[in-house]
Motif scaffolding. Sequence first.
Motif, short mmCIF file in Angstrom:
data_model
loop_
_atom_site.label_atom_id
_atom_site.label_comp_id
_atom_site.label_asym_id
_atom_site.label_seq_id
_atom_site.Cartn_x
_atom_site.Cartn_y
_atom_site.Cartn_z
N SER A 1 26.58 4.07 -14.63
CA SER A 1 27.49 2.87 -13.87
C SER A 1 27.65 3.45 -12.67
O SER A 1 27.94 2.89 -11.71
CB SER A 1 28.89 2.62 -14.57
OG SER A 1 28.41 2.33 -15.86
N LEU B 1 26.99 1.57 -8.98
CA LEU B 1 27.97 1.11 -8.24
C LEU B 1 27.68 1.49 -6.71
O LEU B 1 27.84 0.98 -5.76
CB LEU B 1 29.39 1.39 -8.66
CG LEU B 1 29.71 0.61 -9.84
CD1 LEU B 1 31.21 1.40 -10.53
CD2 LEU B 1 30.03 -0.92 -9.54
N PHE C 1 26.82 -5.57 -1.25
CA PHE C 1 27.76 -5.58 -2.31
C PHE C 1 28.01 -7.03 -2.44
O PHE C 1 27.92 -8.01 -1.69
CB PHE C 1 29.55 -5.51 -2.02
CG PHE C 1 30.25 -5.73 -3.10
CD1 PHE C 1 30.08 -5.12 -4.27
CD2 PHE C 1 30.96 -6.90 -3.06
CE1 PHE C 1 30.70 -5.58 -5.45
CE2 PHE C 1 31.69 -7.46 -3.99
CZ PHE C 1 31.61 -6.67 -5.27
N ALA D 1 32.22 -5.74 -11.46
CA ALA D 1 32.75 -5.49 -9.91
C ALA D 1 32.67 -6.92 -9.12
O ALA D 1 31.92 -7.62 -9.03
CB ALA D 1 31.68 -4.62 -9.23
N LEU E 1 35.81 4.55 -6.34
CA LEU E 1 34.96 3.40 -5.44
C LEU E 1 34.93 3.44 -4.15
O LEU E 1 33.88 3.17 -3.76
CB LEU E 1 35.88 2.11 -6.03
CG LEU E 1 35.97 1.73 -7.57
CD1 LEU E 1 36.57 0.52 -7.60
CD2 LEU E 1 34.60 1.55 -8.14
N LEU F 1 32.37 0.91 -1.31
CA LEU F 1 32.76 -0.49 -1.77
C LEU F 1 33.84 -1.22 -0.94
O LEU F 1 34.56 -0.47 -0.55
CB LEU F 1 33.11 -0.52 -3.22
CG LEU F 1 31.85 -0.24 -4.25
CD1 LEU F 1 32.49 0.09 -5.59
CD2 LEU F 1 30.77 -1.67 -3.98
N VAL G 1 36.86 -2.87 -10.06
CA VAL G 1 35.70 -2.77 -10.99
C VAL G 1 36.36 -2.48 -12.30
O VAL G 1 37.30 -1.65 -12.36
CB VAL G 1 34.92 -1.57 -10.90
CG1 VAL G 1 33.77 -1.64 -12.00
CG2 VAL G 1 34.14 -1.71 -9.38
#
Length: 486
Positions: free
Chosen positions: A323, A327, A334, A367, A432, A437, A443
């Motif tokens: 994961s 991510l 995104f 997310a 994150l 992000l 998330v």
Amino acid sequence: MDSEQLLRLVDSKGSISTWDISKEHNIDHQKIIGVVNSILALGNIITADPVTSKYWELTEEGESVALNGSYEVNLYNGVPSDGIPQKELMKIPNAKIGFSQAMSKGWIVIDRAANKVMKKVDSVVDKVKEDLIELKASHDQISESEKMDYKKRKLIREVVIKSFTLGKGPEFTTSIVKLETELTTEMIASGSWKSTPFKPYNFEALGQPQLAGCLHPLLKVRSDFRQIFLEMGFTEMPTNNFVESSFWNFDALFQPQQHPARDSHDTFFLENPQTSENFPQEYLNKVKTVHSKGGYGSQGYGYDWSLDEAKKNVLRTHTTAVSARMLYGLAKDFKPTKYFSIDRVFRNETLDATHLAEFQQVEGVIADYNLTLGDLIGVLHTFFERLGMTEIKFKPAYNPYTEPSMEIFCYHQGLKKWIEIGNSGMFRPEMLLPMGLPEKVNVIAWGLSLERPTMIKYGINNIRDLVGPRVNLQMVQDNPICRLDK
């Protein structure tokens, strides 16, 4: 006895029992049945009507009683006219049974004053021996109650005979002609095929059942889990790398290098290759900074982060490492996404009824902008309802990479207790934001064991009966496909 001999018997008698043939000719009854079946396979030569009959026969112990007398009579005869101490009397073979029977029939009595066993009657008749001799001679003149009593004493047993009454069929003959099963080139060339009798094809025959593989209950449940994720709009993550670097398995998840899970007694470390290289340098520097100095509103852990520690290769302890990779890739462009994976993970666990060192983890990740803990709870309720698991409760927990965090429990009817089936939470900003992000992106994620829900669905109390050398292969073959309530 061959087929033609049997047919001649049917021809002479008209109707005859296979059991009578067996007794008259002193031949094993099953051999007679085999001959009958071979004749029946040739067509309607004979008729065979099934007959079920019963008779009583003496057991080995019953044969001994018929020869030597019943235990109670032998014990009675062992009592002299002036009596005998019970201790001496009990030295007679089978005295315990004989004493009980003789007492219940009133043949003997215990004289407490003299401390002796005395005869209570002048003489007795050995009816048990007489009855057994009668039965052995096929004179079934004994009452049903007495039969049940002798059966209870294991002196006789009931034998069920499944035989056939044989008669002449519409194609009866005493000489059997072997039917041909193949049409050969010689028959065609000579023309003999025109007069040759052939065995008819049986188009109703089912054929020999074929051995085939079958799905393990884990695979059945895994397939349904996967289908539920796909129906909920999730995309499956690639999880084909069992070996991960400590960087992706721990550091990228904001798990400190001093955490107990990173010790050898909790994690399997590789000797060859021992380390990994080629990490995204800019991202690695951000992870190092947030661990050692903090950032993004966090104080960090305040220790000297070690690249050597991050390079160490491990058998992944969770699919959350996958994961983290996904991510990090998603941060470059995104868009709201839902990921899932179901694959194997490894932990240096002590094996017991609910723990394995190698097991399957079911991972879900969402997310999106402005997600909350309420969204996580709502998604989990929807997910578990689709699994048909309604007895669910959550408990606050701590994870290095999620805040807030919740453990997930389900009630196991077999174990009669609540068992932990997974963990969940919202990924921390320290995990994150170094990935790149957007700040308002949250998330939510959860990870489940595949084995424990399978145990609940199939009523299995011990995980070692589901996975490993103790698995009952017949259970694997017989269990139906798991149907989850959707």
